[in-house]
Design an enzyme around this catalytic site. Structure first.
Site, PDB file in Angstrom:
ATOM      1  CB  THR A 100      -0.891  -0.006   1.387  1.00  0.00           C
ATOM      2  OG1 THR A 100      -0.040   0.073   2.502  1.00  0.00           O
ATOM      3  CG2 THR A 100      -1.999  -1.105   1.197  1.00  0.00           C
ATOM      4  N   GLY A 141       3.793  -3.482   7.752  1.00  0.00           N
ATOM      5  CA  GLY A 141       4.236  -3.652   9.135  1.00  0.00           C
ATOM      6  C   GLY A 141       5.915  -4.047   9.070  1.00  0.00           C
ATOM      7  CD  GLU A 166      -4.437  -9.654   4.140  1.00  0.00           C
ATOM      8  OE1 GLU A 166      -4.668 -10.293   3.151  1.00  0.00           O
ATOM      9  OE2 GLU A 166      -3.235  -9.263   4.612  1.00  0.00           O
TER      10      GLU A 166
END
Lengths: 736, 736
Positions: free
Chosen positions: A164, A209, A471
């Site tokens: 992203t 992350g 997700e």
């Protein structure tokens, strides 16, 4: 909270709150049998408890969560990194992830999952195992895997998955980061290079992350511009971010943490900007497409095969998400139901005895359906996982290797892959929505003390809140569900013209066909229950949910058709108008699947003698309560087309009350069966022994605000009022 | 976020995001007129902006909120205390709270409310004004007020209101703290003393704001044991906690902060334990009851009068809560709607233009009803406040002073007091539920970035989450609503026998009477709409909501009766069975009131020429959308008794879609009209100029995790992987 050294709930009977004791004594079933069912077997339960004890009794003490809530975010992050490193050490000792063949599939190891959950804190480093390594396994060719997986296994390479961007969330078509091919002749490395570049502010990689502070490599999703200047769409590139020697940032790379969030703050979700970063040609993931030294682009498989693999990977994560929804919701229910048994308010008819909160029907109505949902999600999550593994196995068997086009040879039909995509999308959306809202409902149902961090519910809730968004955003997924299901509708509608319905027979959605046919053919289905008791049969309730799902799906189909034919809308416009109806239909489909899977699951466990009659009964009660509450909530859906009549509505309400009272008797035992240790629950309210109040006080006293008298604000601020009298009214001030 | 120095949204047109600009240009109404309506007048708007500028431009810079999210809780608390002290200084300068007569009613000052909101951060010290001073005014006699209010005004006395205990939340009947009278002759002070004592762990005062570290006095609610050893129930006692000279704790008092919470962490919610703390006899609040030097207890008014005053005080807070729900929800809508105009995803029919999120009907369906609710809550909050002030005024006039028994003389009927209690209970419960859920829905509707603290939504949400629980738990209040409304039902049922319905004429609930009568008399009400257009008339929608509210209320009544007569339940058991139905009825009643007040409010503003036709239209559209969405959500309630027919259900769905599209056009302008400055919104996503992405990046970079390279966890933890290789597989580990 004290750092309880028991893995299992081994509090002795004498120290247990008498109300909790009473709850446990009145249970009608064998708690351990349900625990074994949830773990998969007796030996699995033993193994889990053994591994949980290893974490809890770790001599370093690093896994103690007792001070989590008092730490600054930076300190929590640092501590969670130390936990991660210790966890890796333990995995080495335990032989977890010690693959000689470097398959990298640690994520499939039950032991690893258990350890990760046993830590009861978010471990940023785990993403390396959960997302990065599996990505290499899925998308890189054999030579690449041979090179990179040993580095991954040995934690030389610490990786993250960077998709992203700041301006582009789930919409991968809009990603802006570029990977431009540069031939050796034009100044590239030997064999050619990629130039990874962030052309705009909005192309900044944002959210991945561990990208911020932890990873030294990122699998970057970027637009591939090949040697001929052609944009080949998005592909994966392994980009070194930091030195594997001393963790310093590499040239052209800027990364950082994206800042505090509502939850999940151990994690350094990161941003990264690439300023013409040069990487070798072979750092492109080349299993399904490759670029040669001259910059020529080749598909190694057709796109369909590539996307099938991507589907399966994504959907395995979704099965884990459904299972995660079950666990998170069950944790919240454990805390709230135990506390509701201990906590009292108001007086019984004798005017003296205080009433357990759990005895109020309103409290039961808030929490017990959530308890039931947590069990339903368990069965569905397990089934989804099995289905996906089955499809994956068949696809791999049929493909005979990475370079074949397995599409035509596979025993897995296109419809089945689409169907499992729709199923997992619907279930991901619905279960995470129920879990997120449900955890918060549990928190509120603890009254004021649920607002305290030490109740465990705030962090459980706020960290869980990522699930509805990641997700696949829960509000975007229904479109994907309906897109697939509409094809089934079409097939049913065209059934007389051809036989293409056969290809749907192994699909989950095939179960809707009888209702779809009935409605399409104008045979009105109606609820057959002739009294209240009739209307709490699981088969009756399942038929109702099936009918509603089919009807709402057809309603979307008709609405689209009507909009396009009658008002002349384009498909995109009609589609947009139908989004609200799609969300309803997707939810209805999920509820149908969940009840069906719940019923099948109970039967299956009974047949395998994992559980006995008492356990079957109590699980069936849960399933009934769940379906009754779902129908009660959306009563209009069942009345509007006459499927149910007004008397059915009253019976539903009566049955809800009846099953609340039935399930209430086993409520505490049913959460006990999840076997969450106090160490994992991290809740003063949810303690196994019910010894709530001393531990609330203990937690309060630990706050750093209490470290000094008269409090840290006194010198800096309060003294000006108390000593200097800045608040004194002089009687002379004029109004500005 | 940058510390914007503009109070008003004075960004110049040229710097504004073009999509936001477009949204503003297409508005069909005058934004400023709505702003003036919300503020009450043009001059109120000017005054508000002037006061907001004072906070924002304060030369000390203390009010800058730009670093809030990066601070440890202790540091935020300290900073918020410094803000509070500065705010007191400013109030002095501005003449706020400078009462020569020490009425202590600063809470009634609009300027004070504006300043408090302008700070845009929770100020613990404000509770002194908001809860402590008003309590002294309500419950202490004139002599006590003359002694204590000047100390309050001058901030010598810093007070908190200490009611709830560790083991006892809202159930004041169970409070355990004791105040035992001690005559001078028995060792008490001259004139007698009270011994304040916490006899158990669960009697620890727990939760009161500022009790932990800030207050030097507490108004402690304790069981009064008079000189004759008789337990007189709970009363208020002013207990010194800390020295007014140096803030040190007084003998026998233990206090502290209760620890971190999901939100509202500036506040030192506290605990306190009293170990035989001796205070003078006259520290008992003696307006409505007193104890003489010999320990004899006297009521100064009958209990009914006392409880009436307590009612009114409590309900004024509730009117503020309803208004607060409006503001909090409006803030969330402002952030989400502006961001939804700026944020794009997916492509339009041309395949190139990206679509504004705001154009998706699903997004509209999530947010626009919340926008409408925020306006509805404004009108109802204002009306409730006016009604309460009116009743208070009449009660005071009738009482002729504190020592009279005003009950019999008042022009306010008992029914009216009960009714406003029911109304405020229902509205408190419903509006805070909608606001809490709605803020979270807004947060989710911002996608991933809504998870970031810098979006402003996490803190708005988590701090707001206290509202559903405090001042009457939302799930307990419906009982109080129904208890009152059932008396109206009874009156209607007995109407032929007597005329007691007249006493209800000035009650809010009286509006339900026509529907109650119709249903009781078996005249079935039915929705009269004959087409979709008919079904979006506000009068038609209001009738539907009225019918449903009346029907559900009667359903509770019948259920109680049936349970007691048919199954022989006791009232408490029957009552418990009906709790779920009560919650439904209470919600239905709220929705009816809210739509009615919305309609009345629009009319009223139009008649007073505060707004013109365009504003009436846009507000009416909001009201219609709100009612349509409420009915859509609970469609079963309207179908089950045949009030609506299936075609009505389809028309409702069609109308919802139509009004989403109508309201969408003015969506951004309608949140602009709330005139929340960027300083107050504290959101990178909700900025007036729509310049979202650079400010997200700015906020990210400010995180302390980014202060050092390669990150604070490197030395402590990560180095062990990167340098020491603790993750390297030696190939020799055996499986434990």
């Amino acid at each position: 909270m004290s750092n309880d050294t028991n893995t299992t709930n081994a509090a002795t009977v004498s120290t247990i709150n008498p109300d909790l004791l009473k709850e446990r004594q009145q249970a009608t079933f064998d708690v351990e049998r349900i625990t074994h069912m949830l773990d998969g077997s007796v030996s699995n339960t033993d193994r889990r408890r053994y591994l949980e004890a290893i974490i809890q009794r770790d001599p370093t003490g690093i896994f103690d969560n007792g001070n989590n809530h008092y730490l600054h975010r930076t300190d929590r992050h640092v501590r969670s990194m130390a936990k991660g490193v210790r966890l890796i050490e333990l995995c080495r000792k335990l032989g977890i992830g010690n693959d000689d063949d470097c398959s990298g599939e640690i994520i499939q190891s039950p032991d690893f999952q258990i350890l990760l959950e046993a830590v009861a804190d978010d471990i940023p480093l785990a993403l390396h195992w959960v997302m990065f390594q599996p990505n290499i396994v899925s998308l890189c060719d054999e030579q690449q895997q041979a090179e990179w997986l040993p580095l991954c296994r040995d934690w030389r390479m610490i990786g993250c998955y960077a998709q992203t961007e700041l301006g582009h969330g789930s919409n991968i078509r809009s990603l802006e980061t570029t990977a431009t091919f540069l031939k050796q002749a034009d100044g590239g490395m030997p064999g050619g290079s990629w130039i990874i570049h962030s052309p705009t502010l909005t192309s900044t990689k944002f959210w991945p992350g561990t990208l911020g502070r932890t990873a030294n490599h990122a699998m970057v999703i970027a637009r591939l511009i090949d040697g001929n200047g052609i944009d080949r769409g998005i592909h994966n590139f392994l980009v070194p971010l930091r030195s594997m020697e001393d963790h310093t940032l590499l040239k052209g790379v800027t990364t950082g943490d994206i800042g505090p969030k509502i939850g999940y703050n151990n994690m350094d979700n990161g941003f990264a900007q690439f300023d013409q970063v040069v990487i070798p040609r072979r750092n492109m993931a080349m299993r399904f497409a490759s670029v040669d030294e001259d910059g020529n682009y080749t598909h190694n498989n057709n796109n369909d095969a590539t996307s099938k693999v991507a589907y399966i990977t994504m959907m395995q994560v979704r099965a884990m998400i459904v299972n995660g929804a079950s666990k998170a919701l069950a944790m919240a229910c454990t805390i709230t139901l135990r506390y509701s048994a201990v906590r009292k308010q108001g007086f019984a008819e004798d005017g003296k005895t205080e009433v357990q909160i759990l005895d109020y029907t309103q409290q039961q109505h808030r929490i017990l359906p959530l308890l039931a949902a947590s069990y339903a999600f368990f069965f569905t999550g397990r089934k989804l996982w099995k289905q996906l593994k089955d499809i994956e196995r068949k696809l791999i068997a049929a493909s005979g290797g990475a370079s074949d086009n397995f599409n035509q040879q596979s025993s897995v039909s296109k419809e089945q892959v689409s169907d499992i995509h729709a199923t997992s999308s619907a279930l991901k959306s619905f279960t995470t929505m129920v879990a997120a809202d449900g955890i918060e409902e549990c928190r509120k149902a603890c009254g004021g003390h649920g607002y305290l961090s030490c109740s465990g519910l705030p962090e459980l809730f706020t960290s869980y809140l990522q699930s509805p968004t990641v997700e696949g955003d829960n509000h975007m997924l229904p479109q994907q569900v309906i897109r697939v299901l509409l094809k089934l509708v079409q097939a049913v509608q065209q059934q007389k013209q051809n036989t293409n319905l056969d290809t749907y027979k192994s699909c989950n959605s095939y179960a809707l066909v009888p209702s779809l046919q009935a409605i399409i053919q104008g045979r009105s289905e109606q609820c057959a229950a002739i009294n209240a008791q009739d209307l709490c049969q699981l088969s009756t309730l399942l038929l109702a949910l099936r009918h509603r799902a089919a009807r709402l799906l057809l309603a979307v189909s008709y609405q689209l058709e009507r909009d396009m034919t009658e008002t002349g809308c384009s498909l995109p416009t009609a589609w947009n108008h139908a989004l609200v109806a799609m969300a309803k239909a997707s939810k209805a489909y999920s509820q149908f699947l969940l009840l069906q899977d719940f019923m099948e699951g109970i039967l299956h466990e009974r047949q395998n003698q994992v559980i006995g009659r008492p356990e079957v009964d109590v699980l069936s009660d849960l399933a009934k309560l769940l379906a009754l509450c779902w129908i009660e909530k959306d009563m209009g859906d069942f009345l509007v087309d006459g499927y149910m009549r007004p008397e059915h509505a009253s019976w539903i309400e009566l049955n809800v009350l009846q099953y609340l009272s039935i399930v209430r008797q086993n409520a505490v035992a049913l959460v006990d069966a999840r076997d969450f240790s106090d160490f994992r629950l991290k809740s003063v309210l949810g303690r196994y022994d019910g010894n709530v109040y001393p531990y609330i006080m203990e937690a309060a006293q630990k706050d750093p605000l209490n470290d000094v008298e008269p409090g840290p604000a006194y010198e800096v601020a309060l003294k000006r009022l108390v000593r200097d009298g800045v608040g004194v009214y002089s009687g002379t001030a004029s109004r500005l």
